[in-house]
Design a protein around this motif. Sequence first.
Motif, short mmCIF file in Angstrom:
data_model
loop_
_atom_site.label_atom_id
_atom_site.label_comp_id
_atom_site.label_asym_id
_atom_site.label_seq_id
_atom_site.Cartn_x
_atom_site.Cartn_y
_atom_site.Cartn_z
N ARG A 141 -37.46 -17.56 26.17
CA ARG A 141 -37.57 -16.66 25.02
C ARG A 141 -39.12 -16.69 24.61
NH1 ARG A 141 -32.36 -18.59 21.85
NH2 ARG A 141 -30.77 -18.00 23.61
N GLY A 142 -40.16 -17.36 25.27
CA GLY A 142 -41.35 -17.51 25.04
C GLY A 142 -41.69 -18.31 23.95
N VAL A 143 -40.82 -19.57 23.55
CA VAL A 143 -41.14 -20.37 22.57
C VAL A 143 -42.16 -21.53 23.13
CG1 VAL A 143 -40.52 -22.10 20.84
CG2 VAL A 143 -39.14 -19.67 21.20
N PRO A 144 -43.30 -21.82 22.95
CA PRO A 144 -44.30 -22.81 23.39
C PRO A 144 -43.62 -24.15 22.78
CG PRO A 144 -45.36 -21.77 21.74
CD PRO A 144 -44.01 -21.02 21.89
N VAL A 145 -43.81 -25.07 23.85
CA VAL A 145 -43.17 -26.52 23.53
C VAL A 145 -44.66 -27.17 23.33
CG1 VAL A 145 -42.44 -28.56 24.41
CG2 VAL A 145 -41.25 -26.53 25.07
N LEU A 146 -44.45 -27.89 21.88
CA LEU A 146 -45.81 -28.68 21.58
C LEU A 146 -45.69 -29.98 22.15
CD1 LEU A 146 -45.73 -27.70 17.62
CD2 LEU A 146 -47.00 -26.80 19.58
N ARG A 147 -44.64 -30.75 22.36
CA ARG A 147 -44.32 -31.84 22.90
C ARG A 147 -43.25 -32.00 23.65
NH1 ARG A 147 -43.01 -37.42 20.01
NH2 ARG A 147 -41.14 -36.97 20.97
N GLU A 148 -43.45 -32.45 24.93
CA GLU A 148 -42.37 -32.69 25.89
C GLU A 148 -41.13 -33.66 25.49
OE1 GLU A 148 -41.47 -30.42 28.32
OE2 GLU A 148 -43.07 -29.50 27.98
N PRO A 149 -40.05 -33.57 25.83
CA PRO A 149 -38.92 -34.69 25.46
C PRO A 149 -39.57 -36.11 25.96
CG PRO A 149 -37.98 -32.92 26.62
CD PRO A 149 -39.51 -32.71 26.76
N TRP B 21 -40.75 -31.25 20.53
CA TRP B 21 -41.21 -30.52 19.43
C TRP B 21 -41.73 -29.20 19.57
CZ3 TRP B 21 -45.63 -34.42 17.48
CH2 TRP B 21 -45.24 -35.54 17.26
N ILE B 22 -41.36 -28.40 18.75
CA ILE B 22 -41.75 -26.96 18.92
C ILE B 22 -42.22 -26.77 17.49
CG2 ILE B 22 -40.33 -26.26 20.68
CD1 ILE B 22 -38.55 -24.98 18.29
N SER B 23 -42.68 -25.59 17.05
CA SER B 23 -43.12 -24.94 15.68
C SER B 23 -42.79 -23.47 15.59
CB SER B 23 -44.72 -25.26 15.50
OG SER B 23 -45.41 -24.34 16.11
N ASP B 24 -42.64 -23.17 14.28
CA ASP B 24 -42.26 -21.85 13.96
C ASP B 24 -43.58 -21.07 14.01
OD1 ASP B 24 -43.36 -22.15 11.25
OD2 ASP B 24 -41.64 -21.81 10.30
N PRO B 25 -43.61 -19.96 13.69
CA PRO B 25 -44.76 -19.01 13.38
C PRO B 25 -45.96 -19.51 12.50
CG PRO B 25 -43.00 -17.66 13.83
CD PRO B 25 -42.50 -19.06 13.53
N ASP B 26 -45.30 -20.05 11.72
CA ASP B 26 -46.35 -20.77 10.62
C ASP B 26 -46.83 -22.16 10.93
OD1 ASP B 26 -46.56 -18.32 9.13
OD2 ASP B 26 -44.64 -18.89 7.95
N GLY B 27 -46.36 -22.54 12.02
CA GLY B 27 -46.96 -24.11 12.11
C GLY B 27 -46.07 -25.07 11.64
N LEU B 28 -44.84 -24.81 11.14
CA LEU B 28 -43.94 -25.82 10.52
C LEU B 28 -43.26 -26.58 11.91
CD1 LEU B 28 -42.22 -27.22 8.55
CD2 LEU B 28 -40.50 -25.39 8.72
N ARG B 29 -43.48 -27.74 11.97
CA ARG B 29 -42.73 -28.48 13.29
C ARG B 29 -41.32 -28.80 13.18
NH1 ARG B 29 -43.41 -34.39 13.89
NH2 ARG B 29 -44.44 -34.35 12.07
N LEU B 30 -40.74 -28.21 14.24
CA LEU B 30 -39.29 -28.36 14.54
C LEU B 30 -39.07 -29.51 15.66
CD1 LEU B 30 -38.12 -24.88 14.61
CD2 LEU B 30 -38.64 -26.08 12.63
N VAL B 31 -38.52 -30.46 15.00
CA VAL B 31 -38.11 -31.68 15.96
C VAL B 31 -36.76 -31.34 16.57
CG1 VAL B 31 -37.76 -34.19 16.24
CG2 VAL B 31 -39.52 -33.24 14.45
#
Length: 130
Positions: free
Chosen positions: A80-88, A99-109
């Motif tokens: 769906r085009g969501v970049p992964v900030l940190r691999e598992p 880790w991924i983040s939302d469009p404003d940069g909020l980190r989602l773990v």
Amino acid sequence: MELLSSRVIIRPRDPDRSLAFYRDALGLAVYREFPGGTVFFLGQGLLELSGRGDGAPSQDLALWLQVRDLTGVLAELRDRGVPVLREPRREPWGLDEAWISDPDGLRLVLVEVPEGHPLRTDLRAGHHPG
């Protein structure tokens, strides 16, 4: 204080972009919509997008989201085009996290609790797994 319900409220910089991210890219189910906002189911909690923010989220804040299959979820998100900030990786506390983040940069773990981890232990008296 007796709590009856709770939710996390996010004030996105671009509400339409954030709505598309949480609804379409992450695929969160909508709990409620109201003029100027949308509330999503977030496991045992709720996530509300409403209003408009003007600053970046603090790097000291993250949303912790437990999933059943971290590898599968990451594959879906990449599609769906969501970049992964940190691999598992397995953290020192025994959880598998990416880790991924939302469009404003909020980190989602994104968290998977592996077999044998204490969070999977059934504490009912006399219960013995399999």
